[in-house]
Design a protein around this motif. Sequence first.
Motif, PDB file in Angstrom:
ATOM      1  N   GLU A 202     166.522 -41.144 -38.234  1.00 27.38           N
ATOM      2  CA  GLU A 202     167.864 -41.727 -38.092  1.00 27.38           C
ATOM      3  C   GLU A 202     168.810 -40.727 -37.422  1.00 27.38           C
ATOM      4  OE1 GLU A 202     167.622 -44.580 -42.107  1.00 27.38           O
ATOM      5  OE2 GLU A 202     168.770 -42.713 -42.124  1.00 27.38           O
ATOM      6  N   ASN A 203     168.691 -39.465 -37.813  1.00 28.59           N
ATOM      7  CA  ASN A 203     169.555 -38.439 -37.220  1.00 28.59           C
ATOM      8  C   ASN A 203     169.295 -38.285 -35.719  1.00 28.59           C
ATOM      9  OD1 ASN A 203     170.678 -37.927 -39.724  1.00 28.59           O
ATOM     10  ND2 ASN A 203     169.327 -36.186 -40.167  1.00 28.59           N
ATOM     11  N   LEU A 204     168.014 -38.278 -35.340  1.00 28.86           N
ATOM     12  CA  LEU A 204     167.690 -38.110 -33.918  1.00 28.86           C
ATOM     13  C   LEU A 204     168.095 -39.336 -33.103  1.00 28.86           C
ATOM     14  CD1 LEU A 204     164.220 -36.280 -33.959  1.00 28.86           C
ATOM     15  CD2 LEU A 204     166.506 -35.323 -33.610  1.00 28.86           C
ATOM     16  N   LEU A 205     167.999 -40.515 -33.692  1.00 29.69           N
ATOM     17  CA  LEU A 205     168.428 -41.728 -32.978  1.00 29.69           C
ATOM     18  C   LEU A 205     169.929 -41.713 -32.714  1.00 29.69           C
ATOM     19  CD1 LEU A 205     166.309 -44.516 -34.725  1.00 29.69           C
ATOM     20  CD2 LEU A 205     166.153 -43.775 -32.327  1.00 29.69           C
ATOM     21  N   GLN A 206     170.674 -41.053 -33.597  1.00 27.91           N
ATOM     22  CA  GLN A 206     172.114 -40.942 -33.358  1.00 27.91           C
ATOM     23  C   GLN A 206     172.406 -40.045 -32.165  1.00 27.91           C
ATOM     24  OE1 GLN A 206     174.030 -39.748 -36.998  1.00 27.91           O
ATOM     25  NE2 GLN A 206     173.632 -41.697 -38.013  1.00 27.91           N
ATOM     26  N   LYS A 207     171.491 -39.107 -31.910  1.00 28.79           N
ATOM     27  CA  LYS A 207     171.651 -38.242 -30.730  1.00 28.79           C
ATOM     28  C   LYS A 207     171.280 -38.979 -29.453  1.00 28.79           C
ATOM     29  CE  LYS A 207     170.856 -33.666 -32.779  1.00 28.79           C
ATOM     30  NZ  LYS A 207     170.028 -32.437 -32.712  1.00 28.79           N
ATOM     31  N   ASP A 208     170.178 -39.759 -29.522  1.00 28.18           N
ATOM     32  CA  ASP A 208     169.700 -40.458 -28.326  1.00 28.18           C
ATOM     33  C   ASP A 208     168.791 -41.611 -28.764  1.00 28.18           C
ATOM     34  OD1 ASP A 208     168.536 -41.351 -25.967  1.00 28.18           O
ATOM     35  OD2 ASP A 208     168.359 -39.335 -25.133  1.00 28.18           O
ATOM     36  N   ASN A 209     169.264 -42.827 -28.594  1.00 20.35           N
ATOM     37  CA  ASN A 209     168.453 -43.973 -29.046  1.00 20.35           C
ATOM     38  C   ASN A 209     167.426 -44.417 -28.007  1.00 20.35           C
ATOM     39  OD1 ASN A 209     169.963 -45.328 -27.149  1.00 20.35           O
ATOM     40  ND2 ASN A 209     171.109 -46.583 -28.625  1.00 20.35           N
ATOM     41  N   THR A 210     167.258 -43.613 -26.945  1.00 24.33           N
ATOM     42  CA  THR A 210     166.195 -43.927 -25.977  1.00 24.33           C
ATOM     43  C   THR A 210     164.945 -43.071 -26.225  1.00 24.33           C
ATOM     44  OG1 THR A 210     166.918 -42.305 -24.303  1.00 24.33           O
ATOM     45  CG2 THR A 210     167.939 -44.498 -24.256  1.00 24.33           C
ATOM     46  N   ILE A 211     164.904 -42.359 -27.327  1.00 20.46           N
ATOM     47  CA  ILE A 211     163.700 -41.577 -27.682  1.00 20.46           C
ATOM     48  C   ILE A 211     162.456 -42.456 -27.565  1.00 20.46           C
ATOM     49  CG2 ILE A 211     162.461 -40.629 -29.662  1.00 20.46           C
ATOM     50  CD1 ILE A 211     164.995 -39.311 -30.587  1.00 20.46           C
ATOM     51  N   ASN A 212     161.417 -41.925 -26.921  1.00 18.53           N
ATOM     52  CA  ASN A 212     160.182 -42.711 -26.843  1.00 18.53           C
ATOM     53  C   ASN A 212     158.917 -41.935 -27.235  1.00 18.53           C
ATOM     54  OD1 ASN A 212     160.143 -41.112 -24.584  1.00 18.53           O
ATOM     55  ND2 ASN A 212     159.651 -42.757 -23.151  1.00 18.53           N
ATOM     56  N   VAL A 213     159.079 -40.679 -27.671  1.00 20.18           N
ATOM     57  CA  VAL A 213     157.954 -39.912 -28.209  1.00 20.18           C
ATOM     58  C   VAL A 213     158.438 -39.135 -29.439  1.00 20.18           C
ATOM     59  CG1 VAL A 213     156.237 -38.113 -27.781  1.00 20.18           C
ATOM     60  CG2 VAL A 213     156.945 -39.608 -25.908  1.00 20.18           C
ATOM     61  N   ILE A 214     157.656 -39.198 -30.526  1.00 19.09           N
ATOM     62  CA  ILE A 214     158.008 -38.463 -31.742  1.00 19.09           C
ATOM     63  C   ILE A 214     156.799 -37.661 -32.226  1.00 19.09           C
ATOM     64  CG2 ILE A 214     158.465 -38.716 -34.220  1.00 19.09           C
ATOM     65  CD1 ILE A 214     160.977 -38.910 -32.686  1.00 19.09           C
ATOM     66  N   HIS A 215     157.004 -36.350 -32.344  1.00 25.90           N
ATOM     67  CA  HIS A 215     156.005 -35.486 -32.985  1.00 25.90           C
ATOM     68  C   HIS A 215     156.403 -35.337 -34.445  1.00 25.90           C
ATOM     69  CE1 HIS A 215     155.054 -31.500 -34.664  1.00 25.90           C
ATOM     70  NE2 HIS A 215     153.901 -31.641 -34.051  1.00 25.90           N
ATOM     71  N   THR A 216     155.452 -35.544 -35.363  1.00 26.48           N
ATOM     72  CA  THR A 216     155.754 -35.411 -36.788  1.00 26.48           C
ATOM     73  C   THR A 216     154.825 -34.385 -37.433  1.00 26.48           C
ATOM     74  OG1 THR A 216     154.266 -37.231 -37.411  1.00 26.48           O
ATOM     75  CG2 THR A 216     156.556 -37.795 -36.937  1.00 26.48           C
ATOM     76  N   ILE A 217     155.364 -33.645 -38.371  1.00 23.71           N
ATOM     77  CA  ILE A 217     154.603 -32.587 -39.036  1.00 23.71           C
ATOM     78  C   ILE A 217     153.415 -33.131 -39.805  1.00 23.71           C
ATOM     79  CG2 ILE A 217     156.215 -32.674 -40.996  1.00 23.71           C
ATOM     80  CD1 ILE A 217     154.207 -29.593 -39.802  1.00 23.71           C
ATOM     81  N   ASN A 218     153.558 -34.341 -40.368  1.00 28.29           N
ATOM     82  CA  ASN A 218     152.445 -34.949 -41.099  1.00 28.29           C
ATOM     83  C   ASN A 218     152.614 -36.469 -41.134  1.00 28.29           C
ATOM     84  OD1 ASN A 218     154.372 -35.428 -43.063  1.00 28.29           O
ATOM     85  ND2 ASN A 218     153.547 -33.974 -44.534  1.00 28.29           N
ATOM     86  N   GLU A 219     151.656 -37.136 -41.701  1.00 27.46           N
ATOM     87  CA  GLU A 219     151.641 -38.605 -41.653  1.00 27.46           C
ATOM     88  C   GLU A 219     152.682 -39.263 -42.548  1.00 27.46           C
ATOM     89  OE1 GLU A 219     147.548 -38.644 -42.409  1.00 27.46           O
ATOM     90  OE2 GLU A 219     147.051 -38.180 -40.325  1.00 27.46           O
ATOM     91  N   PRO A 220     152.978 -38.734 -43.756  1.00 26.93           N
ATOM     92  CA  PRO A 220     154.089 -39.324 -44.508  1.00 26.93           C
ATOM     93  C   PRO A 220     155.397 -39.289 -43.719  1.00 26.93           C
ATOM     94  CG  PRO A 220     152.752 -37.981 -45.959  1.00 26.93           C
ATOM     95  CD  PRO A 220     152.235 -37.744 -44.563  1.00 26.93           C
ATOM     96  N   ALA A 221     155.678 -38.199 -43.036  1.00 27.27           N
ATOM     97  CA  ALA A 221     156.884 -38.115 -42.207  1.00 27.27           C
ATOM     98  C   ALA A 221     156.821 -39.127 -41.059  1.00 27.27           C
ATOM     99  CB  ALA A 221     157.051 -36.702 -41.653  1.00 27.27           C
TER     100      ALA A 221
END
Length: 325
Positions: A202-221
């Motif tokens: 949610e925080n990153l979408l407030q910066k830019d809602n055109t995000i199209n790739v997300i790296h996550t530290i683990n699967e729950p995240a």
Amino acid sequence: MAFASSASAAGVGACLITKTDTNPFFVKMKEGATAKAKELGVDLKTYAGKIDGDSESQVAAIESCIADGAKGILITASDTKGIVPTVKKARDAGLLVIALDTPLDPIDAADATFATDNLEAGKLIGAWAAATLGDKAKDAKIGFLDLTPSQPTVDVLRDQGFMIGYGIDPKDPNKIGDEDDPRIVGHDVTNGNEEGGRKAMENLLQKDNTINVIHTINEPAAVGAYQALKAVGLEKQVLIVSVDGGCPGVKSVAEGVIGATSQQYPLQMAALGIEAIAAYAKDGTKPKPTEGKNFFDTGVNLVTDKPANGVKSIDTKEGLAKCWG
């Protein structure tokens, strides 16, 4: 790789200290250690932090292990730098200390490290994301959902590995957040759970809602990030990649929630760790690292049902056969 016979380990004390006792990764690690300890006759005591990032409980656990006369400690450290003085105290007392999954900082603060090659795990998902996007990779908007503000080594390695695999200059490879690639929207921390992943997304979408790739530290995240995206109807525009390879995570790949994940093998880490402590108790033998590396590599596989050219992977059917949790 085998270290000891069952007869040699009777009466040997060992400790397993994990970041939490609820994350399925650490649950499986505990199962692996418990089963091997029972097989070898090792007296195993287990401890965990209250939450991911709770280093104080881990420090107290090490103190207890020293006082109990244990021969060795297996630890996944929440604070990879801050725990080092207490680990030194244990080693000075004659205990073998093995870092599982998360290298200490510096890595030689432990006698040995049994872990996934987390830099390679990051490279695999980064390379897969870039290959999957093709020409669109150069114009992507990328967000990073990391672990904690203290930047534990496992977090840094996966994060920076993704960048290297994707083709982003990570600048200082030992530091998160110093890169200047214009494709990076930003970083946020998740504490490695769904709620944290949702809030960070949610925080990153407030910066830019055109995000199209997300790296996550683990699967729950990753699942938390997907929930945040779905809540605003953006789940189809974003490619999510992760690391772990737990059974729920692999199912999320099969369902299309996560595009690809790098699978690691916690049960093997813990079982080998118990064998190493038993061998050390028998004749002082210490484990050796994998040739060419400064740790013992317990392996990694990229799991996806959408293989990309030039990136070796296994499908979710094979991933489910090898998963944990």
